[in-house]
Design an enzyme around this catalytic site. Sequence first.
Site, PDB file in Angstrom:
ATOM      1  N   GLU A 122      57.663  36.392 102.091  1.00  0.00           N
ATOM      2  CA  GLU A 122      58.388  36.017 100.872  1.00  0.00           C
ATOM      3  C   GLU A 122      59.190  37.225 100.403  1.00  0.00           C
ATOM      4  OE1 GLU A 122      56.056  33.955  97.912  1.00  0.00           O
ATOM      5  OE2 GLU A 122      55.434  32.431  99.333  1.00  0.00           O
ATOM      6  N   HIS A 237      62.818  31.497  88.670  1.00  0.00           N
ATOM      7  CA  HIS A 237      62.721  31.265  90.107  1.00  0.00           C
ATOM      8  C   HIS A 237      64.103  30.907  90.632  1.00  0.00           C
ATOM      9  CE1 HIS A 237      61.335  29.888  94.007  1.00  0.00           C
ATOM     10  NE2 HIS A 237      60.150  30.389  93.729  1.00  0.00           N
ATOM     11  N   ARG A 281      63.114  38.521  93.540  1.00  0.00           N
ATOM     12  CA  ARG A 281      63.401  37.227  92.926  1.00  0.00           C
ATOM     13  C   ARG A 281      64.468  37.301  91.829  1.00  0.00           C
ATOM     14  NH1 ARG A 281      57.979  33.872  91.904  1.00  0.00           N
ATOM     15  NH2 ARG A 281      57.972  33.621  94.163  1.00  0.00           N
ATOM     16  N   HIS A 340      60.064  30.389  85.383  1.00  0.00           N
ATOM     17  CA  HIS A 340      58.948  30.175  86.312  1.00  0.00           C
ATOM     18  C   HIS A 340      57.682  30.903  85.898  1.00  0.00           C
ATOM     19  CE1 HIS A 340      57.076  29.366  90.156  1.00  0.00           C
ATOM     20  NE2 HIS A 340      56.929  30.648  90.411  1.00  0.00           N
ATOM     21  N   ARG A 375      57.683  40.171  88.752  1.00  0.00           N
ATOM     22  CA  ARG A 375      56.511  39.977  89.597  1.00  0.00           C
ATOM     23  C   ARG A 375      56.891  39.779  91.060  1.00  0.00           C
ATOM     24  NH1 ARG A 375      54.206  35.456  91.516  1.00  0.00           N
ATOM     25  NH2 ARG A 375      55.196  34.010  90.056  1.00  0.00           N
TER      26      ARG A 375
END
Length: 520
Positions: A122, A237, A281, A340, A375
Amino acid sequence: MAHALDELIVNLDADFIIVGTGIAALRAAIDLGHAGKTIILTKSVATAGSTGYAQGGIAAAVGADDSPKQHAEDTVVAGDGLVDVGAARTLTESAPQAIKELIEWGVQFDRTESGELALAREGAHCCRRVLHVRDATGREISRALWNRLQATPNIRVIEDACVTDIVVIDGECVGVRFQTAGDEFEVVGACSTLFASGGAGYIFCETTNPEVATGDGIAIGYRAGAEITDMEFVQFHPTALACGEGSRFLLSEALRGEGAKLVNQQGQPFFSDTEDELSSRDRVARAIAREIERTGDVYLTFDGADADFVRKRFPLIADRCHRIGLDLATDRIPVVTAAHYLMGGIRTDQDGRTSVPRLFAAGEVACTGVHGANRLASNSLLEGLVFGAAAARAMCRDKTKQSQELSTRVRRKSISDATGANVEDTEDQVRALLWKYCGLFRNREGLTNVLDVCKGLRQEFDESGISPRVQSIVTVGELVARAALRREESRGAHYRTDFPQRNDIDWSRHTTISKYEDRI
Ligand code: SIN
């Protein structure tokens, strides 16, 4: 309707209270139940909440080419200069053992043909590190934890119990007050209380979070005097499905980890030379939002990938796409960004202790500083496990020290529940306003506007009463706007168009707000 003063009787009903039923709550309950009488309160049904929505997986350095040190380094880099390094070490060093425990408790992580744990890639991870159960990891972990809880003594779960207040006597948390399904108010008292009530994505009109994620724990903690920190850091997100009503369906980052590409309306990639689909992200989300603004729609595409593999690896997402007439493996899937995850929350140490004695917090409602300003993907389920267990250990230690004399009377305000159409209207308006001005791109004028609206609404509530849900949305929205207005720089998920650079000289620090003072 004005608030009325009433008298509450607080009895010691339990040793421990847990508010919430997500991963941090369940993990804590498994230990607390063995140490004493434990009451779990949830405002909805026991399985509601964000944990069951987590698709991608849970990060842990269990691969041969990986180490907790590398995992911690990636966590720190993604957090853009604000990660609490000690918390990141605790998180990543505890991860392999937490995974082992989950496997012992029956979680069936995906494995390779040779029987090794299958690891996904990811964004912003330096290697494959994400354990998963196809694309429904949260649901499977939740199932196993509930199973384990069945065999745990001393647990009582109360559903439809909407916690509205922390009961504080002599500066200590002695219990909570909640509204039942029948609109009665009840109070439960305990030696210590753990808020594990999840995040606040639903304060925005575009979100991957379920309706219950209105940040109640943060709003309630704030009203009780707890310190709240880093509220400007809301993670958006990059990829939610751009179709359908209500909460946006998440299109896991793991899709990009398995080769899906992002393209614009012309089918062209649009990242700059220094970024790609697997950048952190916050960067990917901003790149998508800018491209949508510039050229129209943005899509995820698996063009050229093994279609069978895609459908088997992501059955839940493939099914959702199928229901709107799209084939995940061969069609272009339209995406939007959506709120998100909240990096900020009730300030805690690594044992979940808040600034209010006997009040603990863990999971998304809490802020240990482990995520800093952004995060790292798939660190949130892990956070719930590691810090949920740590809070339980601390609560057990405290129980042996504390006197159990709690029966007492307090006079408190009862919050009346306003009904009628304008409650829903207010909710929709505030969520739209927050998305517009506290979303991916912020500036002074928009944030000031949000603050003015929220302050006005709070004054109205004081005079007329309001549902706890709208009160949470407005309170948390105001906290986000206050912190975002103060932080005059851009860092991680917080982007100010009027201060587009990161400014380490003035802003290498956290923002802390309490009802008593703002400490920036
Ligand atoms: C995802 O699957 O993309 C979400 C996982 C996370 O929020 O870390």
